[in-house]
Design an enzyme around this catalytic site. Structure first.
Site, PDB file in Angstrom:
ATOM      1  N   HIS A 569      30.466  27.725  36.078  1.00  0.00           N
ATOM      2  CA  HIS A 569      29.531  28.714  36.618  1.00  0.00           C
ATOM      3  C   HIS A 569      30.113  29.390  37.863  1.00  0.00           C
ATOM      4  CE1 HIS A 569      25.405  29.598  38.672  1.00  0.00           C
ATOM      5  NE2 HIS A 569      25.955  30.689  38.178  1.00  0.00           N
ATOM      6  N   HIS A 574      31.681  33.677  39.081  1.00  0.00           N
ATOM      7  CA  HIS A 574      31.436  34.235  40.422  1.00  0.00           C
ATOM      8  C   HIS A 574      32.756  34.494  41.145  1.00  0.00           C
ATOM      9  CE1 HIS A 574      26.973  33.712  41.129  1.00  0.00           C
ATOM     10  NE2 HIS A 574      27.124  32.970  40.046  1.00  0.00           N
ATOM     11  N   HIS A 761      27.945  34.550  32.132  1.00  0.00           N
ATOM     12  CA  HIS A 761      27.184  34.099  33.296  1.00  0.00           C
ATOM     13  C   HIS A 761      25.750  33.775  32.921  1.00  0.00           C
ATOM     14  CE1 HIS A 761      24.595  34.714  36.894  1.00  0.00           C
ATOM     15  NE2 HIS A 761      25.494  33.898  37.416  1.00  0.00           N
ATOM     16  N   ASN A 765      23.725  30.229  33.555  1.00  0.00           N
ATOM     17  CA  ASN A 765      22.867  30.272  34.745  1.00  0.00           C
ATOM     18  C   ASN A 765      21.379  30.156  34.451  1.00  0.00           C
ATOM     19  OD1 ASN A 765      22.630  30.950  37.785  1.00  0.00           O
ATOM     20  ND2 ASN A 765      21.238  32.401  36.799  1.00  0.00           N
ATOM     21  N   ILE A 909      22.653  36.549  40.558  1.00  0.00           N
ATOM     22  CA  ILE A 909      22.006  35.399  41.179  1.00  0.00           C
ATOM     23  C   ILE A 909      22.932  34.213  41.050  1.00  0.00           C
ATOM     24  CG2 ILE A 909      20.789  34.662  39.117  1.00  0.00           C
ATOM     25  CD1 ILE A 909      19.398  34.523  42.719  1.00  0.00           C
TER      26      ILE A 909
END
Length: 909
Positions: A569, A574, A761, A765, A909
């Protein structure tokens, strides 16, 4: 062409070509491409003529001689400007707004200037209109969220087509400029999508430049816009910016290492190593320029939440996103306050006494026993008011994972199903050799072979031998041995942290489901032949072995939770995407067609990553507090980046093949064949991957007709080169970086980036709370090792297995803190933009690109319909059945809130 010392396509280039980013073969190709593309806009060359009213001459003025040229004809134009106001303004802001309106009346106005695509042949500079002010004062009493202003212009008929608008804000406050439409030119309305904060001249004396929505490759840039294009990019790179700390109002993009996760000024226990560099490789993050700490000049001083941390001004969250996070913060405050208060007053209830205590978090919230209530209310009277007035916020929503079947998590088939359709479905791999073998140094970590033998699993293989099961693609594995083992001695020395390096073997049944057949728990060997180093557990045969098996599964889940959060993740979707976003803003103009394609997939990512450095991945932050590796979490993430991350294997098909979950097969729809047919993450993911791939292929083909056109695009090549050379500097010399030589290379690269920021993602997530919010199902942290017979702890397990099992899981406060965080992380905000959607329908003036975008949106909708059909198919037992959750994490659309579905365009997020 060679950029930053690295060649991303073959062929020699001259010195002049290298300096400009253009090789010798580029000029002819650009000329041909420019001629072809000019046909699409030939209609824009026509000009309608507007004759100005005759000017009255002064009495006695001489008539013009016959040889005097006629007065130039003119065009009357209007700019329609949409400004978005904040929905909620405090009194101070309202007063400031009124002051701006009145100072506007006396001359401190907002000025607009049109810039032509053409050069004034006499002056050698772009043609410009005279500045014109917005009618700001006239709209001072308008209460709408969006206010439309106008500015009037008169320009010569020879002005040409407007290609840019400059905006000078002479007010005292910044304002959010949403869009400009220039009307009145014979070529029709010209659209300028802005979506940017315009700073006042007291902050930035230079006017802002906004370019037309018409896309231009660098070599096709009209003469009137070439210098503006160059200047704008130089400004975004900070070439003229002052050195030092960035101001919140800046729009400067640059790189730095992760040297702000710790705070050595608070004490040595708060220091954290720098991530980025030879010792601990890592992607680069956005530079803030803050001063170093007092005690360590390698560490950057921290800005603690909620103080703002620098990102480029336009990367800040919009109002709707901030409202969602504020609601989450209030919920977090209440969720965490009561457990902390209870544990401080009554230390004996820091652990769960039984499973009913866990269930009560969802049914009643944290209910206080009467004696404890009386004690708290006497000491702290306002606690009664909190409990009375905040019942809804103190109670947690029931996670989806226990809504349909409260006890499903205890079953082996559900444990295995989550490896294919859970929150981390990207680590399951096909076992291709038996026994599994470690890649770690045997001189340090002992014999590399797994302790799992054929005798452990032969009874679980449906009368097959191990070799037959391997050849039939029936054995699969979750292998966290190598990622955890180098850190275990340090992790297990931490207070209240216990971990193993785990391996779990699964057998693929005839029904297409997996069943676990062996779990290996490994510790670093203390001596040669150390028996504690490798323990193997198999499905239970009695009550005691059942609880040992449950504890072993819990340790596997804890390993899985850590790898999911720290690597799959955070690192892959990110941190590794941040350099590509920074480089895009530094090297590609807003007019570049590839920047226009990528723009919705970059939204909010740098802001959410900056917040993560403040409260999630920082020293003593949420991740360290909530996951077993503790203070070594980010070192483990760095280890994974060095050993595992490769951009060429981040696309879905390449990843499935790498893990042995699929084989290439050109006869299949996606060019590969899944070896587990009912693998929800992969089957749904391939639908979205294919839609993204076709969209990127079609879009690239519109602008790049040849290999030379890709190789000669200076901005494109500089973007990719910088993302590699500077953004991933620690891996810059790796041989596996994809080349950027052809249109196919470019489309493949874009497909991978769009996939990672959207579908990948989302899959990792938005199921965190629905699938991971019931802590016994998926503990992120373990506090006890599995006891061996003869140990005192083994007697405790036998005497009270429920309490022992729960004591091995996170404590009450650890549980509620973790649940609160993943609640927020799993929430969609109301302003979310989903795959196939774009907020601005006029994001480009290229009609062919708009048509391709509509086809992409249609294909995404068709994928969603297919996902719905699959979830209703009883033959797909990993997503349909009694108590089985449907797999919706790849379903593209969602409403706001926690929905366990929805694929936003970007990492928001």
């Amino acid at each position: 062409m060679e950029l930053l010392g690295r060649s991303f396509f073959p062929g020699p280039t001259g010195a002049a070509g290298r300096e400009r980013g253009v090789g010798p073969a580029c000029f002819a190709a650009v000329g041909q491409e420019g001629r072809a593309r000019s046909l699409r806009s030939a209609a824009l060359a026509e000009r309608a003529v507007v004759t100005p009213a005759p000017v009255e001459r002064a009495t006695g003025a001489a008539a013009p001689s016959p040889a005097e040229p006629p007065h130039p004809q003119s065009v009357a134009a209007r700019a329609v400007v949409t400004v978005r106001r904040r929905r909620k303004e405090d009194a101070k802001r309202r007063v400031a707004e009124q002051l701006d309106a009145y100072t506007d009346r006396v001359g401190r106005s907002v000025l607009l200037e049109l810039v032509s695509t053409e050069i004034d042949s006499r002056k050698g500079v772009p043609k410009k209109s005279k500045p014109s002010k917005l009618n700001w004062f006239d709209k001072k009493d308008v209460k709408a969220e969006r206010v439309v202003y106008t500015a009037e212009f008169t320009v010569d008929e020879s002005f040409g087509e407007p290609g840019a608008v400059t905006v000078l804000n002479r007010h005292q406050r910044e304002f959010f400029l949403e869009s400009i439409v220039v009307e009145g030119f014979p070529s029709g309305p010209t659209h300028f999508t802005c979506n940017s904060w315009v700073q006042p001249t007291r902050v930035d004396r230079n006017p802002r430049v906004f370019f037309t929505n018409k896309p231009y490759l660098p070599a096709e840039t009209p003469p009137g816009l070439q210098e503006l294009r160059r200047q704008e990019l130089a400004g975004l790179r900070g070439e003229s910016a002052a050195a030092g700390e960035r101001k919140i109002t800046d729009r400067v993009w640059d790189y730095d290492v992760y040297n702000d996760l710790g705070n050595p000024d608070k004490g040595v226990e708060f220091a954290r190593p720098v991530l980025g560099g030879e010792r601990m490789p890592y992607p680069r993050r956005m530079r803030t320029g803050r001063p170093s700490t007092v005690t360590d000049d390698r560490a950057e001083s921290r800005v603690e939440y909620p103080e703002p941390i620098y990102v480029s001004r336009d990367e800040e969250f919009e109002e709707g996103k901030n409202e969602m996070l504020s609601e989450g913060a209030l919920k977090a405050l209440l969720h965490n306050f009561m457990p902390l208060l209870v544990s401080s007053v009554s230390p004996d209830i820091r652990d769960f006494a039984g499973f009913h205590d866990v269930d009560n978090l969802f049914k009643e919230g944290l209910r206080l026993k009467q004696a404890l209530q009386d004690q708290l209310f006497q000491k702290i009277p306002f606690v009664r008011k909190i409990q009375e007035n905040s019942e809804g916020l103190l109670r947690y929503d029931t996670p989806d994972i226990i809504k349909k079947d409260k006890f499903a998590w205890l079953r082996d088939d559900e444990f295995a199903r989550q490896a294919l359709a859970g929150i981390n479905p990207v680590n399951i791999e096909r076992l291709q050799a038996f026994p599994p073998v470690s890649k770690l140094d045997p001189a340090v970590y002992g014999p590399p072979e797994s302790a799992i033998t054929e005798d452990h699993i032969i009874g679980q293989l449906d009368v097959m031998s191990v070799q037959q099961a391997l050849e039939g693609n029936r054995l699969y594995m979750l292998d966290y041995h190598d990622i955890f083992l180098p850190f275990l001695d340090r992790i297990n020395a931490l207070d209240g942290r216990k971990a193993y390096g785990t391996r779990t073997l699964f057998f693929l049944t005839a029904a297409g489901t997996l069943k676990p057949i062996a779990i290996e728990l490994c510790l670093p060997p203390m001596t040669d032949g150390c028996k504690r180093a490798k323990r193997v557990f198999t499905p239970p045969a009695d009550a005691t072995s059942n609880w040992l098996w449950q504890l072993a599964k819990a340790h596997v889940c804890s390993n899985d939770a850590g790898v999911h959060q720290l690597i799959n993740h955070w690192l892959r979707t990110h941190a590794c995407m941040e350099p590509f976003i920074i480089a895009a803003h530094r090297q590609m103009s807003a007019m570049h067609p590839i920047f226009k394609l990528l723009k919705p997939h970059m939204r909010y990512t740098l802001k959410i990553n900056a917040l993560a450095r403040q409260i999630l991945i920082n020293g003593d932050g949420v991740i360290e507090s909530g996951f077993t590796p503790g203070r070594y979490c980010m070192e483990m993430s760095s280890f994974a980046y060095r050993e595992l991350w490769r951009l060429d294997q981040e696309g879905l098909p390449a990843d499935l093949i790498r893990r042995g979950m699929a084989v290439e097969d050109p006869t299949k729809p996606h060019g590969l064949r899944l070896l587990i047919e009912d693998y929800p993450y992969a089957t749904d993911g391939l639908l979205l991957w294919s839609a993204i791939e076709r969209w990127c292929d079609a879009y690239v083909a519109m602008y790049y007709p040849s290999d030379e056109s890709v190789q000669c695009d200076a901005e494109l090549q500089a973007w990719y080169a910088e993302a590699v050379e500077m953004g991933h500097a620690d891996k810059r010399d790796a041989p596996w970086w994809p080349r950027l030589s052809t249109p196919a290379d470019l489309a493949s690269l874009l497909t991978t980036l769009v996939w990672l920021t959207s579908a990948q993602h989302a899959a990792l997530n938005f199921g965190q709370y629905p699938l991971g919010g019931y802590i016994p199902n998926r503990p992120p942290l373990m506090r006890r090792l599995v006891p061996t017979e003869g140990d005192p702890e083994h007697a405790h397990l036998v005497a009270d297995p429920h309490r022992f099992f729960l004591s091995a899981l996170p404590s009450l406060t650890q549980t509620t803190t973790f649940m609160t965080v993943i609640d927020t992380l799993s929430t969609h905000s109301a302003d979310e933009e989903y795959l196939g959607e774009r907020r601005d329908e006029a994001w480009t003036d290229d009609t062919a690109a708009l048509a391709a975008a509509r086809e992409f949106a249609d294909e995404v909708r068709r994928a969603e319909e297919e996902i719905d059909r699959r979830n209703a198919d009883t033959g797909r037992r990993n997503r349909c059945g009694a108590g089985v959750l449907p797999y919706e994490l790849m379903a593209p659309t969602s409403g706001p809130g926690i929905t366990c579905r929805g694929v936003p365009n970007s990492v928001t997020i």
